[in-house]
Design an enzyme around this catalytic site. Structure first.
Site, mmCIF file in Angstrom:
data_model
loop_
_atom_site.group_PDB
_atom_site.id
_atom_site.type_symbol
_atom_site.label_atom_id
_atom_site.label_comp_id
_atom_site.label_asym_id
_atom_site.label_seq_id
_atom_site.Cartn_x
_atom_site.Cartn_y
_atom_site.Cartn_z
ATOM 1 N N GLY A 10 9.967 12.604 17.892
ATOM 2 C CA GLY A 10 8.889 11.686 18.279
ATOM 3 C C GLY A 10 9.478 10.312 18.500
ATOM 4 O O GLY A 10 10.066 9.734 17.579
ATOM 5 N N GLY A 12 7.877 7.421 19.767
ATOM 6 C CA GLY A 12 6.890 6.367 19.997
ATOM 7 C C GLY A 12 7.294 5.128 19.205
ATOM 8 O O GLY A 12 8.468 4.900 18.924
ATOM 9 N N VAL A 14 7.054 4.237 16.007
ATOM 10 C CA VAL A 14 7.792 4.401 14.757
ATOM 11 C C VAL A 14 9.183 4.985 15.021
ATOM 12 O O VAL A 14 10.186 4.510 14.478
ATOM 13 C CB VAL A 14 6.989 5.281 13.773
ATOM 14 C CG1 VAL A 14 7.821 5.617 12.546
ATOM 15 C CG2 VAL A 14 5.705 4.576 13.363
ATOM 16 N N GLY A 15 9.264 5.991 15.878
ATOM 17 C CA GLY A 15 10.557 6.598 16.204
ATOM 18 C C GLY A 15 11.537 5.567 16.745
ATOM 19 O O GLY A 15 12.705 5.517 16.336
ATOM 20 N N LYS A 104 1.136 11.754 8.323
ATOM 21 C CA LYS A 104 0.171 11.939 7.224
ATOM 22 C C LYS A 104 -0.754 13.123 7.457
ATOM 23 O O LYS A 104 -1.180 13.777 6.507
ATOM 24 C CB LYS A 104 -0.651 10.671 7.016
ATOM 25 C CG LYS A 104 -1.406 10.229 8.257
ATOM 26 C CD LYS A 104 -1.399 8.716 8.391
ATOM 27 C CE LYS A 104 -1.791 8.347 9.807
ATOM 28 N NZ LYS A 104 -1.582 6.961 10.130
ATOM 29 N N GLU A 189 -6.352 2.568 18.065
ATOM 30 C CA GLU A 189 -6.062 3.472 19.173
ATOM 31 C C GLU A 189 -7.199 3.415 20.203
ATOM 32 O O GLU A 189 -8.313 2.986 19.888
ATOM 33 C CB GLU A 189 -5.968 4.915 18.646
ATOM 34 C CG GLU A 189 -4.996 5.137 17.523
ATOM 35 C CD GLU A 189 -3.551 5.097 17.980
ATOM 36 O OE1 GLU A 189 -3.280 5.435 19.142
ATOM 37 O OE2 GLU A 189 -2.685 4.715 17.159
ATOM 38 N N LYS A 204 -4.477 10.094 3.644
ATOM 39 C CA LYS A 204 -3.519 9.352 2.795
ATOM 40 C C LYS A 204 -3.892 9.500 1.317
ATOM 41 O O LYS A 204 -3.010 9.642 0.459
ATOM 42 C CB LYS A 204 -3.489 7.875 3.207
ATOM 43 C CG LYS A 204 -2.901 7.663 4.604
ATOM 44 C CD LYS A 204 -3.190 6.254 5.100
ATOM 45 C CE LYS A 204 -2.580 6.013 6.471
ATOM 46 N NZ LYS A 204 -3.101 4.768 7.094
ATOM 47 N N GLY A 302 2.687 -0.494 11.674
ATOM 48 C CA GLY A 302 3.576 -1.300 12.501
ATOM 49 C C GLY A 302 4.947 -0.674 12.619
ATOM 50 O O GLY A 302 5.392 0.044 11.733
#
Lengths: 328, 328
Positions: A10, A12, A14-15, A104, A189, A204, A302
């Site tokens: 992935g 995006g 975070v990746g 998550k 989103e 979570k 973030g």
């Protein structure tokens, strides 16, 4: 010096954050851990899409290319949804890879089988990034639980909801306007359902439950309410009374070991540990038997906060294997 | 199952807390760590003094009796002042013992030589309890520093001062009356100098500095101001303006690596992370490059919070040696 080969599933926000941090901190990590970390491959949805340059890194949309990399040792996973993420992580563990996940949705459901699988294969799972972004609640809980037991966990676990509630109060604007602002700023989103319905906070909370209480309540028994039914009038009225709406996920264990969990808006006063948590911050208050109440506050999402705790998970896993010593 | 023999140096509030927790959690610690922990001896000032029953434990006022216990492996130290604590810990390390300390006065001065000594002997030093009581700021910082760098630390590090300032504002009472109340409640010592002068917070700040920046500023360059010059009039005026006095210890590193530290009262508004920290709580806000600002809040002192993090230090040390795995 040995090199640890890693892949990122992935690519995006975070990746990409993981990729940046690993490159920026590569020399420091070498020095502190005695091992070089190399991102060998990234798994993407669309190979043709324009993205940041990743020289020397295999960019592929085929997981088979990644799982067959000789000597692959670590998999960072930053995909959304249960599948194919769960399948990928099972296969990575079976191959003897340590895995570090931010997912998550997948992890709330599969933490127990994944941990069993990892244990039998002698590898570790890092999942700090699944819950509360950059706030190290998983590590803190793991440490606490060596000595303390936890009675109750209360948290603001969705930054988008908290941002919207904060804006509604501060600017006296409607839910829809706050949501649009959150979307414009990249906090929400295009489809905000998971955030504003409470589902994201619920997932979570289930991850925290599995860690703190070694089990989860029956998911169907947990009342999950979002923030979408709070009106500006409600917020104004609370403000006049010196109260604030917070979207609170909480879980408590009674003397018989039964778990009671709920997710939904609450009115809190100035003495409540969550009263002062504003904007996109997350907070988690842990009620423990010896320490009392410990509260952690920080950015709940973030690129860099989330990616940073994932690289910390890697460092912790390496440290567990090698033994580590920080000089001061 | 192997037994780890430990001694407690100093058997006041914190020392007794360690004894209670180790006994209460003995079976759990056995299960999680695979080793039994036995308190073999306690070092006291006065053997004749009446105290809690400690069956099977050597109670002595002679450190030689303790250091000569065959197979002693862990020393918990909860004495005040630099000496003889520093000397005792040096000798314990030389003998190959891991040490866990709550002694901020000693550790703020000797953290560097103690760590060097421990490193050369292959043992570990736990010092979570030296700073902010039950708030796990040391472990959190150590983890963060694997990936993040810290730019600034701001904290409320003395619960007594914070309690007094909170009472002065809430009850509109004079400094002296608040201090007396804190003493009556056991929050302040009979001689409150270290607390209200800022010296206690200063020592803790120096411990954080050594960890976060790998060095300390020249102690003489740090302006340390207590809370004893804040009048009720000052507090009232601030209250009218929506501000609160907080006794803030802070340290910052500039681009050239220079450290700037100060300890003293500050006026903070509602947006400040320390605004809502009331009573005997401590708080530490860590400004980091990737995660942003992370704030930890919890009880800054007390028998169980402090003793609990010392037993966690023990568990962490054992985990480092044996490798550890928490199943969920």
């Amino acid at each position: 010096m040995a090199t640890i080969k890693a892949a990122i599933l992935g690519f995006g926000t975070v990746g990409q954050g993981i990729y940046h941090i690993v490159n920026e901190k590569r020399e420091d990590l070498k020095k502190s851990l005695g091992l070089d970390l190399e991102i060998s491959a990234v798994l993407v949805n669309n190979v043709g899409k324009e993205r940041i340059a990743t020289p020397g890194v295999l960019v592929t949309d085929n997981f088979e290319d990644i799982i067959n990399i000789p000597g692959l040792q670590v998999v960072f996973e930053a995909i959304v949804n249960e599948e194919p993420a769960y399948n990928y992580l099972c296969r990575a563990i079976d191959k003897g890879c340590h895995v570090v996940t931010a997912n998550k949705v997948m992890f709330s459901k599969y933490s127990i089988p994944l941990h069993e699988r990892a244990k039998s294969r002698g590898v570790f799972i890092g999942y700090e990034a699944t819950t509360a972004g950059g706030v190290p609640v998983i590590k803190t809980l793991k440490n606490l639980l060596q000595v303390n037991s936890v009675r109750r966990i209360q948290g603001i676990l969705n930054g988008t909801s908290n941002y919207i509630l904060t804006q509604m109060r501060q600017d006296e604007c409607q839910f829809g306007d706050s949501l649009k602002e959150a979307q414009d700023l990249g906090y929400a989103e295009a489809d905000p359902f998971n955030d504003v319905s409470g589902q994201d906070a619920f997932r979570k909370l289930m991850i925290l439950s599995a860690l703190a209480f070694k089990k989860q309540p029956n998911w169907n028994d947990v009342r999950v309410v979002g923030i979408d039914e709070i009106s500006l009038e409600d917020v104004r009225k609370a403000k006049e009374e010196g109260l604030r709406y917070r979207h609170v996920a909480e879980i408590e264990q009674d003397e018989n070991g039964e778990l009671y969990a709920s997710v939904g808006p609450q009115l809190v006063g100035p003495d409540h540990p969550l009263y002062s948590i504003e904007g996109v911050n997350n907070a988690v208050a842990l009620d423990t038997n010896y320490i009392g109440t410990l509260t952690l506050v920080g950015p709940g999402a973030g690129m860099y906060p989330t990616a940073s705790v994932m690289v910390e998970d890697y460092a912790e896993i390496i440290g567990k294997r090698a033994g580590f010593f920080i000089t001061i």
